[in-house]
Write a protein that holds these residues in place. Structure first.
Motif, PDB file in Angstrom:
ATOM      1  N   GLU A  91       0.807  -1.213   0.000  1.00  0.00           N
ATOM      2  CA  GLU A  91       0.000   0.000   0.000  1.00  0.00           C
ATOM      3  C   GLU A  91       0.846   1.272   0.000  1.00  0.00           C
ATOM      4  O   GLU A  91       0.316   2.371   0.062  1.00  0.00           O
ATOM      5  CB  GLU A  91      -0.932   0.002   1.213  1.00  0.00           C
TER       6      GLU A  91
ATOM      7  N   ASP B 235       7.690   8.463  -3.950  1.00  0.00           N
ATOM      8  CA  ASP B 235       8.159   9.258  -5.088  1.00  0.00           C
ATOM      9  C   ASP B 235       9.467   9.934  -4.697  1.00  0.00           C
ATOM     10  O   ASP B 235       9.460  10.942  -3.975  1.00  0.00           O
ATOM     11  CB  ASP B 235       7.118  10.306  -5.460  1.00  0.00           C
TER      12      ASP B 235
ATOM     13  N   THR C 218       7.858  12.240  -1.521  1.00  0.00           N
ATOM     14  CA  THR C 218       6.566  12.019  -0.882  1.00  0.00           C
ATOM     15  C   THR C 218       6.345  10.529  -0.652  1.00  0.00           C
ATOM     16  O   THR C 218       6.872   9.686  -1.381  1.00  0.00           O
ATOM     17  CB  THR C 218       5.413  12.570  -1.732  1.00  0.00           C
TER      18      THR C 218
ATOM     19  N   LEU D  40       3.018   7.889   0.177  1.00  0.00           N
ATOM     20  CA  LEU D  40       1.595   7.645   0.352  1.00  0.00           C
ATOM     21  C   LEU D  40       1.418   6.250   0.934  1.00  0.00           C
ATOM     22  O   LEU D  40       2.034   5.294   0.464  1.00  0.00           O
ATOM     23  CB  LEU D  40       0.834   7.746  -0.974  1.00  0.00           C
ATOM     24  N   ARG D  41       0.570   6.152   1.948  1.00  0.00           N
ATOM     25  CA  ARG D  41       0.200   4.854   2.507  1.00  0.00           C
ATOM     26  C   ARG D  41      -1.306   4.707   2.378  1.00  0.00           C
ATOM     27  O   ARG D  41      -2.056   5.480   2.962  1.00  0.00           O
ATOM     28  CB  ARG D  41       0.612   4.752   3.977  1.00  0.00           C
TER      29      ARG D  41
ATOM     30  N   GLY E  74      -3.032   5.636  -0.008  1.00  0.00           N
ATOM     31  CA  GLY E  74      -3.536   6.876  -0.574  1.00  0.00           C
ATOM     32  C   GLY E  74      -3.419   8.087   0.315  1.00  0.00           C
ATOM     33  O   GLY E  74      -3.704   9.209  -0.120  1.00  0.00           O
ATOM     34  N   GLU E  75      -2.971   7.890   1.556  1.00  0.00           N
ATOM     35  CA  GLU E  75      -2.830   8.996   2.495  1.00  0.00           C
ATOM     36  C   GLU E  75      -1.366   9.424   2.610  1.00  0.00           C
ATOM     37  O   GLU E  75      -0.467   8.574   2.720  1.00  0.00           O
ATOM     38  CB  GLU E  75      -3.347   8.595   3.883  1.00  0.00           C
ATOM     39  N   ALA E  76      -1.125  10.731   2.584  1.00  0.00           N
ATOM     40  CA  ALA E  76       0.244  11.237   2.686  1.00  0.00           C
ATOM     41  C   ALA E  76       0.806  10.988   4.083  1.00  0.00           C
ATOM     42  O   ALA E  76       0.097  11.153   5.081  1.00  0.00           O
ATOM     43  CB  ALA E  76       0.281  12.726   2.368  1.00  0.00           C
TER      44      ALA E  76
ATOM     45  N   GLU F  68       4.126  12.040   6.457  1.00  0.00           N
ATOM     46  CA  GLU F  68       5.264  12.938   6.589  1.00  0.00           C
ATOM     47  C   GLU F  68       6.439  12.197   7.231  1.00  0.00           C
ATOM     48  O   GLU F  68       6.299  11.641   8.319  1.00  0.00           O
ATOM     49  CB  GLU F  68       4.896  14.150   7.443  1.00  0.00           C
TER      50      GLU F  68
END
Length: 231
Positions: free
Chosen positions: A140, A144, A149, A151-152, A154-156, A158
């Motif tokens: 999941e 990038d 960035t 994403l896990r 679909g959630e960013a 930090e």
């Protein structure tokens, strides 16, 4: 990722080191062929940025010597497969041909744009890791490296710069166990003060942010992210 800058212009070297460190790279600088060869013979680097006009000789000689090195075993130094990007004021076609024929992976003429330099660096690092796609996808997770960035599902998420660098290293080496010493050598430069549990702290933070099951521990050996085929 750890970068060796071989550049005898102190201003250019400082600018490169500062800029690349701000972008999350561990950067060491050598101003001579002799010191650069000593560094390559004692430390692992993911990429070399090589000037040609050095005070004690031509950078092409260092490149040729590196390419002719014979690694005795996996992990032996110097590693003749280390990617090398030439950065020089020599802008003639014959110069570019010569540099590439000596074994350079890319050739960039000064002055250059730092964003272009980093794009070329990412391409070389991607090629060295054996992948063509610019994104790293694992379950999941979507990472990038260009945009830095994560994403896990679909959630960013930090991540601190060192956490991001560690995640990249483990993802690029999926299925292979990396020891604490190997990770430290790729995450920190000579000037960094490295705590005895620094890697463990970063792993703890990554597990908390990305899931406990992502990074596995092989007790007494090191850390790894399993390949998605379960190996």
């Amino acid at each position: 990722m750890r970068i060796l800058v071989v550049e005898d212009d102190a201003g250019i070297a400082l600018g490169l080191r500062t800029n690349l460190q701000q972008r999350g790279y561990a950067v060491d600088v050598c101003a001579s062929l002799a010191s650069a060869w000593a560094a390559l013979s004692s430390e692992p680097f993911d990429l070399v940025l090589l000037d040609l006009g050095l005070a004690d000789g031509d950078g092409g000689d260092l490149l040729l010597r590196l390419r002719q090195a014979r690694a005795a075993a996996p992990g032996a130094l110097p590693d003749p497969l280390t990617p090398v990007l030439i950065m020089t004021a020599r802008d003639q076609v014959a110069d570019r041909i010569s540099g590439l024929n000596l074994g350079a992976d890319d050739y960039l003429v000064k002055p250059f744009d730092l964003d272009e330099l980093e794009a070329r660096m990412r391409a070389l690092l991607r090629r060295a890791a054996g992948r063509a796609h610019p994104l790293l996808v694992h379950g999941e997770l979507v990472v990038d490296p260009a945009a830095r960035t994560v994403l896990r599902a679909g959630e960013a998420v930090e991540l601190a710069p060192r956490e991001f660098a560690l995640l990249l290293l483990l993802l690029e080496s999926r299925g292979r166990v990396l020891s604490r010493q190997q990770l430290e050598a790729r995450l920190y430069n000579w000037q960094d003060a490295v705590g005895s549990n620094a890697v463990e702290v970063h792993v703890h933070h990554l597990r908390r942010k990305l899931g406990e099951g992502l990074i596995q521990t092989l007790r007494g050996v090191g850390y790894f992210i399993p390949r998605e085929d379960g190996a």
